[in-house]
Write an enzyme that holds these catalytic residues in place. Structure first.
Site, PDB file in Angstrom:
ATOM      1  N   GLY B  73      15.486   2.723 -27.664  1.00 17.48           N
ATOM      2  CA  GLY B  73      14.228   2.016 -27.910  1.00 17.48           C
ATOM      3  C   GLY B  73      14.405   0.639 -28.531  1.00 17.48           C
ATOM      4  N   CYS B 130      14.308  -3.083 -20.123  1.00 14.57           N
ATOM      5  CA  CYS B 130      14.579  -1.850 -20.856  1.00 14.57           C
ATOM      6  C   CYS B 130      13.524  -0.806 -20.490  1.00 14.57           C
ATOM      7  CB  CYS B 130      14.566  -2.080 -22.362  1.00 14.57           C
ATOM      8  SG  CYS B 130      14.750  -0.529 -23.256  1.00 14.57           S
ATOM      9  N   GLY B 244      27.026  -2.012 -14.440  1.00 11.34           N
ATOM     10  CA  GLY B 244      26.629  -0.680 -13.984  1.00 11.34           C
ATOM     11  C   GLY B 244      27.807   0.227 -13.712  1.00 11.34           C
TER      12      GLY B 244
END
Lengths: 257, 304
Positions: B73, B130, B244
């Site tokens: 978060g 995000c 990634g």
């Protein structure tokens, strides 16, 4: 770091004790420390991906031990590692248990949470501290390394939920009967047990340190995946990283839920 | 270090193309005890916002097959504390500093960028991708109009640093977002952020992560990331930083062939804190063995 697996002993259907040779690690490890261990033997295997955190269970003559319970892919892979194989792990991580010249202490452990308490018992015994152990498990399979603990503990009280080994019940029952004799309590195990033990300690005004086990990704303070909530001196709730500011915390300050 | 790994992106020179990815490397200094930060091409620090944020509830992480889910978060100390307490420690190392930043509104993005633009960091990386926060974050990265607005408005106040825009893979067509970011003034693109995922405990029937969903990262997402870098390379003319599931030098080469000009290493840092440095060495050996003078010679050279 890398080391040689010198023993990977099956204690029973659930638990294993792995002994690893690494002078470097042993020289740095103190009671309370943990390490991240790579479960896979091959670099090209990425499943499971993350290293697994384990408390230092014991050290002796250039070797350290980890105690683990078979719960998933990582621990199952660990159980298959053969004696003589190389294994990768981090250096000792986290903080350590603290001592303040207490003369009589209680160790409270449950299941695999007993691991760091063996190293601690040995250390305290060598400092001429009188150590008692309160050890709880669900069944007899969860009671391990008793002969090892006997070397360092004055008195051992075992409880199991089915009563097949030790007294039937939970470990806080015998602890509550004797709690007044202790100057400090150290605990490691399931959260509910740690919470109950901390409550007992707080009620009797006895200092308590608990070693927590949180899910971790990095183990070095970067990912913020292993937070623990603790109260500071002003009573405010603060976030702490289990891997860096822990895994050992003042049990009286933890916000359990 | 040989010259074969030196790169330049938007005028910023890197000793090598290996950058640690935001969110996986703290403020950089957490790793200084374990590795020599001077050996990294760059560090992209944890997403910085205007004010300190405490992130999501626990549990925040869960391992999945060849990957992990996280819903941290965007917890961070806030821009002022970052500049005062964290940046000076990181500045001691010879590595390029990229600061990932985010906001809950366009105004917040602009304000954080304006403040960071005056510091001695090397590049800014705008996080519009995000998946773990309700306001801002992914909302800006999955609507092309919002992507344009936030990049355009932020770019107006940035006078001194190149702006990288970190794209979300959680869109139908990433090419569109690459194009929009470039048109709005992005100097480079980084791709990809995490893929939105979920895992459920079949005993309790509850999701493993308190936020219910989380961002999937690790080797499991690499083929998706390679495809997206490949698509972006054919669409935009600005440099692409590939991200990634990179675990080794072979993965880096793959990203280069797909179109990357640099790469970021993320979840692999959790698996092994020394991995980024190991990849630098391996990559150098690979180029030597293949008689490739400069790693940039590989960019976009996939034969398709």
């Amino acid at each position: 770091m890398k080391g040689k697996v010198v023993n990977n002993l099956m204690l029973n259907d659930k638990y294993y004790l792995m002994e690893i040779e690494s002078e470097d690690f042993v020289n740095k490890a103190k009671p309370g420390h943990f390490m991240m261990v790579k479960a896979q033997q091959y670099d090209y295997l990425y499943d499971p991906l993350l290293r697994r955190p384990f408390g230092v269970c014991d050290i002796e003559r250039g070797r350290f031990k980890i105690l683990y319970v078979l719960i998933g892919k990582g621990t199952n892979l660990l159980s298959q590692i053969k004696t003589g194989s190389q294994i990768e792990f981090s250096e000792p991580l986290g903080n350590t248990f603290k001592f303040n010249n207490e003369k009589t202490v209680a160790l409270v452990g449950g299941g695999v949470g007993i691991a760091p308490l063996l190293f601690l018992a040995k250390y305290l015994h060598n400092q001429d501290v009188l150590v008692d152990l309160y050890y709880g498990g669900k069944t007899e399979d969860d009671i391990l390394l008793i002969d090892e603990f006997k070397k360092y503990c004055q008195h051992i009280e075992v409880t199991t939920e089915n009563g097949k080994v030790g007294k039937k019940g939970i470990v806080t029952s015998p602890l509550s009967e004797n709690i007044k004799k202790y100057e400090k309590i150290y605990a490691c195990g399931p959260k509910r047990m740690l919470q109950a033990t901390s409550t007992l300690a707080i009620n009797h005004n006895i200092p308590i340190e608990v070693s927590l086990d949180e899910r971790m990704a990095c183990g070095m303070g970067a990912c913020l995946g292993c937070l623990v909530y603790v109260k500071n001196d002003q009573g405010e709730i603060e976030q702490k990283r289990c891997c860096v500011e822990g895994p050992v915390f003042d049990g009286a300050r933890i916000v359990w839920e | 270090m040989s010259k074969s790994l030196e790169i330049e992106i938007c005028g910023v020179k890197f000793n090598n193309p290996i950058i640690t990815a935001s969110g996986t490397f703290g403020y950089g200094i957490e790793y200084a005890r374990f590795i020599d930060l001077n050996k990294l091409g760059g560090v992209s620090v944890k997403g910085i916002s205007l004010n300190e944020t405490t992130g999501n509830k626990m549990p925040r992480i869960m391992e999945t097959n060849a990957g992990m889910l996280n819903a941290i978060g965007l917890q961070n100390v806030g821009v002022e504390k970052f500049i005062k307490e964290k940046l000076p420690l990181l500045k001691k190392y010879d590595t390029r500093i990229i600061v990932n930043f985010w906001g809950k509104s366009i105004e917040e993005y602009v304000e954080v960028a304006r403040i960071l633009d005056e510091t001695d960091i090397d590049m800014l990386e705008m996080n519009i991708s995000c998946p773990n926060i309700k306001e801002g974050g992914i909302a800006f990265g999955t609507d092309p109009k919002m992507t344009y607005s936030v990049v355009y408005e932020t770019k107006k106040v940035i006078k001194n640093k190149p702006l990288i825009v970190k794209l979300s893979p959680n869109v139908t067509d990433i090419k569109l977002f690459g194009k929009v970011a470039q048109e709005a003034g992005a100097d480079a693109i980084s791709a990809i952020n995490t893929l939105l995922g979920m895992a459920i405990n079949i005993e309790t029937k509850k999701p493993y992560i308190s936020n219910i969903t989380g961002g999937l990262s690790g080797p499991a997402i690499k083929p998706v990331a390679i495809r997206m870098v490949y698509e972006l390379y054919k669409t935009v003319s600005i440099p692409i930083i590939g991200i990634g599931g990179i675990m080794n030098y072979k993965d880096v080469v793959e990203f280069y062939l797909a179109g990357a000009s640099a790469v970021q290493i993320g979840t692999a840092n959790f698996v092994n804190p020394e991995i980024s440095i190991k990849i630098v060495t391996e990559l150098e050996d690979y180029l030597k063995s293949k008689k490739v003078d400069k790693i940039t010679d590989l960019t976009g050279k996939v034969i398709a």
